[in-house]
Design a protein around this motif. Structure first.
Motif, PDB file in Angstrom:
ATOM      1  N   ASP A  38      46.788  44.846  27.097  1.00 22.27           N
ATOM      2  CA  ASP A  38      46.477  43.417  27.167  1.00 22.27           C
ATOM      3  C   ASP A  38      47.208  42.789  28.348  1.00 22.27           C
ATOM      4  N   GLY A  39      46.900  41.516  28.588  1.00 20.63           N
ATOM      5  CA  GLY A  39      47.456  40.824  29.742  1.00 20.63           C
ATOM      6  C   GLY A  39      48.953  40.635  29.686  1.00 20.63           C
ATOM      7  N   GLU A  40      49.480  40.328  28.491  1.00 21.29           N
ATOM      8  CA  GLU A  40      50.922  40.113  28.361  1.00 21.29           C
ATOM      9  C   GLU A  40      51.700  41.381  28.701  1.00 21.29           C
ATOM     10  N   GLU A  41      51.212  42.511  28.189  1.00 17.87           N
ATOM     11  CA  GLU A  41      51.873  43.789  28.480  1.00 17.87           C
ATOM     12  C   GLU A  41      51.788  44.099  29.973  1.00 17.87           C
ATOM     13  N   MET A  43      51.699  41.951  32.508  1.00 13.41           N
ATOM     14  CA  MET A  43      52.662  41.127  33.234  1.00 13.41           C
ATOM     15  C   MET A  43      54.073  41.688  33.085  1.00 13.41           C
ATOM     16  N   MET A  44      54.408  42.166  31.891  1.00 14.01           N
ATOM     17  CA  MET A  44      55.733  42.729  31.646  1.00 14.01           C
ATOM     18  C   MET A  44      55.945  44.001  32.473  1.00 14.01           C
ATOM     19  N   ASN A  62      43.823  36.801  24.193  1.00 11.71           N
ATOM     20  CA  ASN A  62      45.045  36.078  24.575  1.00 11.71           C
ATOM     21  C   ASN A  62      45.072  35.787  26.072  1.00 11.71           C
ATOM     22  N   LEU A  63      45.689  36.658  26.856  1.00  4.68           N
ATOM     23  CA  LEU A  63      45.789  36.421  28.302  1.00  4.68           C
ATOM     24  C   LEU A  63      44.699  37.223  29.011  1.00  4.68           C
ATOM     25  N   VAL A  68      45.666  36.832  34.525  1.00  2.00           N
ATOM     26  CA  VAL A  68      46.685  37.756  35.037  1.00  2.00           C
ATOM     27  C   VAL A  68      46.573  37.841  36.556  1.00  2.00           C
ATOM     28  N   ARG A  71      47.908  34.643  38.243  1.00  2.00           N
ATOM     29  CA  ARG A  71      49.371  34.551  38.227  1.00  2.00           C
ATOM     30  C   ARG A  71      50.015  35.503  39.225  1.00  2.00           C
TER      31      ARG A  71
END
Length: 230
Positions: A38-41, A43-44, A62-63, A68, A71
């Motif tokens: 997913d997008g959050e993972e 970015m991390m 979600n994201l 992504v 950003r």
């Protein structure tokens, strides 16, 4: 090819089956693959270690992939990473939106895996030309990644393997300031523990090698930031 010399790709896809097929093909092409669901993972993972290329699905919970992309392209430290956007949206307005958000390429689902691999290789040649065997040139310095030969003003330079990888990294992105941590990731690899002071030692050896036949020091120390070529 050692893992730290492999080009790295971050594959962001929320469909496990598609992700596994793409990961398999990318590894067969010589990429070291990191996967995100997913997008959050994503970015991390980019925050931890910036990849050479990102293959990014648009539609994720979600994201979204487009967010992504937006950003990452807004941040100076990640702006130059090529992003291939995958999307089932085939309308021209969607392709334009994806490219205007900063995506470097746009691939419509369903896609040919062979075509996607070709597009990934094309982006890689742009950001890491040494992996495609392209001779690198900076001023009077020539580096041939296939023969592992480096010359300056026509004279052959003797470099150790670590110094050769350091110089390759610098010559692929002249002017870029590399932190010690970024050089450790690129040259030594994330799986090997090396003290940051080791970077300084090998930079010193590289400087000596580059000046063994005279000439000015092409490497620049940026106080508090790292090192750059030119």
């Amino acid at each position: 090819m050692a893992r730290h010399e492999q080009p790295t790709v971050l594959l962001v896809e929320d469909e496990p089956a598609q992700r596994e097929v793409l990961a398999y093909n990318l590894e067969a092409e010589g990429f070291a693959v990191t996967q995100a669901a997913d997008g959050e993972e994503a970015m991390m993972l980019v925050e931890e270690t910036a990849p050479d290329i990102i293959i990014l699905d648009w539609m994720m919970p979600n994201l979204s992939g487009i967010e992504v992309c937006r950003r990452l392209k807004m941040r100076p430290e990640t702006r130059a990473i090529p992003i291939i956007l995958l999307s089932a949206r085939a309308e021209e307005v969607d392709r334009v939106r994806g490219l205007e958000t900063g995506a470097d390429d746009y691939v419509i689902k369903p896609y040919s895996v062979l075509e996607l691999m070709a597009r990934a290789r094309a982006q890689l040649r742009r950001v890491r030309p040494s992996t495609a065997g392209v001779v690198l040139e900076f001023g009077d310095i020539l580096l041939d990644p296939e023969t592992h030969r480096v010359t300056r003003q026509g004279a052959m330079l003797k470099l150790g393997p670590t110094e050769f990888r350091l110089l390759t990294t610098f010559m692929e992105k002249p002017g870029r300031v590399w932190s010690r941590e970024a050089l450790l990731d690129r040259v030594w690899g994330r799986d090997i523990y090396v003290d940051t002071r080791t970077v300084d030692v090998h930079i010193g050896r590289l400087r000596k090698a580059l000046m063994q036949h005279g000439g000015e020091d092409p490497l620049r120390t940026v106080r508090g930031a790292g090192y750059a070529l030119g």
